[in-house]
Scaffold this motif. Structure first.
Motif, PDB file in Angstrom:
ATOM      1  N   CYS A  99      30.497  46.217  28.683  1.00  0.00           N
ATOM      2  CA  CYS A  99      31.746  46.556  28.003  1.00  0.00           C
ATOM      3  C   CYS A  99      32.922  46.233  28.919  1.00  0.00           C
ATOM      4  CB  CYS A  99      31.741  48.047  27.651  1.00  0.00           C
ATOM      5  SG  CYS A  99      33.337  48.643  27.070  1.00  0.00           S
ATOM      6  N   PHE A 159      25.324  48.657  22.957  1.00  0.00           N
ATOM      7  CA  PHE A 159      26.350  48.452  21.912  1.00  0.00           C
ATOM      8  C   PHE A 159      25.733  48.530  20.526  1.00  0.00           C
ATOM      9  CE2 PHE A 159      24.592  44.329  23.126  1.00  0.00           C
ATOM     10  CZ  PHE A 159      24.272  43.766  21.907  1.00  0.00           C
ATOM     11  N   CYS A 210      30.982  49.317  21.987  1.00  0.00           N
ATOM     12  CA  CYS A 210      30.375  49.993  23.131  1.00  0.00           C
ATOM     13  C   CYS A 210      29.888  51.379  22.715  1.00  0.00           C
ATOM     14  CB  CYS A 210      31.414  50.103  24.255  1.00  0.00           C
ATOM     15  SG  CYS A 210      30.870  51.116  25.641  1.00  0.00           S
TER      16      CYS A 210
END
Ligand SMILES: [Zn+2]
Length: 303
Positions: free
Chosen positions: A36, A44, A56
């Motif tokens: 992320c 994710f 995320c």
């Protein structure tokens, strides 16, 4: 890309639709693991947005597969971008905006023109390494067309633009090249070209013109003494100049001074990636660098 498509049918099989393009981007960018950009977390969710987007699991930040590429927030489908980049990367002599417009079946010529300008803006790598080793350097003049008329050799009302060129010699052939518009053939202009494009410690082979006498940080090997013609002692840079001129006349039907550096950049891009079309494709899509999205104003030179 190990399975880079070599033909249009292969390309169609590889990228049949938007989903295939999005999956390829996901794999190409985060195939070895997602991180992320906000918090570095690696897990994710996939969000079913217009363009595939990852969320995320820790901080909920959303990241599109096109973020940071030339395609980001474009109204054009990914398939159109992919097809355009593939055509530009593989077409031997490059594409004009008009050819691209007809090939892609886009609604307006302006869309094709803007798409091509964006792809061309990705052709110069700001972090590229300077040429090194044995490097031929010379300058030439290119005709440009005045008053909208196609340039023809020997036409008196057409102007000339000065271009400096450098070619790395690798073994018996050329390695990478650079071409740049220069204001004049003074020692200052040629010295700046060499300093900006050739690594320290390299050996520059030139025609012995006085402009090269004061080069710094490189060894200088002036080859033309007396009457030996320059094309015999600087064969590769002369061949590159000749090809660049022929290409400019064929693809662009002559050059306009305003866009000359962009044309030279495209020629250099094609030459330096002549054996690696997959690398050209990646770079055109903005995948191997982080690009500031180029605005229409920037591209037309009114910024
Ligand atoms: Zn996060």
């Amino acid at each position: 890309m190990t399975d880079f498509p070599r033909s249009l049918p292969e390309f169609e099989r590889r990228f049949p639709d938007e989903a295939a393009c999005a999956e390829w981007l996901l794999e190409r960018r985060w195939g070895s693991g997602f991180a992320c950009p906000e918090c570095g977390h690696d897990r994710f969710w996939r969000l079913g947005r217009k363009v595939l987007t990852l969320q995320c699991r820790a901080c909920r930040r959303e990241t599109s597969v096109t973020a940071g590429t030339v395609m980001h927030r474009s109204h054009l489908p990914l398939k159109v971008w992919f097809t355009a980049a593939w055509l530009v990367a593989t077409h031997r002599n490059g594409m004009s905006a008009r050819q691209l417009w007809l090939q892609l079946g886009l609604g307006s010529y302006k869309s094709a023109w803007l798409l091509l300008r964006k792809l061309r803006a990705a052709m110069v790598d700001p972090d590229r390494e300077p040429l090194a080793g044995l490097v031929e350097v010379d300058e030439t003049s290119l005709p440009f067309r005045g008053g909208g008329e196609p340039a023809r050799p020997g036409r008196s009302h057409d102007g000339k633009l000065l271009v400096a060129g450098a070619v790395e010699i690798r073994g018996k052939g050329p390695g990478r090249i650079r071409l740049a518009v220069i204001g004049d053939c003074s020692a200052v202009a040629l010295g700046a070209f060499v300093a900006g494009n050739v690594a320290e410690g390299s050996t520059v082979v030139s025609d012995g013109w006085a402009g090269y006498k004061r080069l710094k940080d490189v060894k200088h090997d002036p080859k033309v003494v007396g009457d030996a013609p320059a094309h015999l002692v600087l064969p590769w840079v002369h061949r590159v100049f000749a090809n660049a001129k022929r290409w400019a006349l064929g693809v662009y039907h002559g050059l306009r001074p305003k866009h000359l550096q962009a044309y030279l950049d495209e020629f250099v891009f094609r030459f330096n990636r002549r054996r690696t079309p997959h690398a050209a494709f990646d770079r055109l899509l903005g995948l191997s660098l982080t690009l500031e999205p180029a605005s229409y104003q920037m591209l037309v030179g009114r910024s």
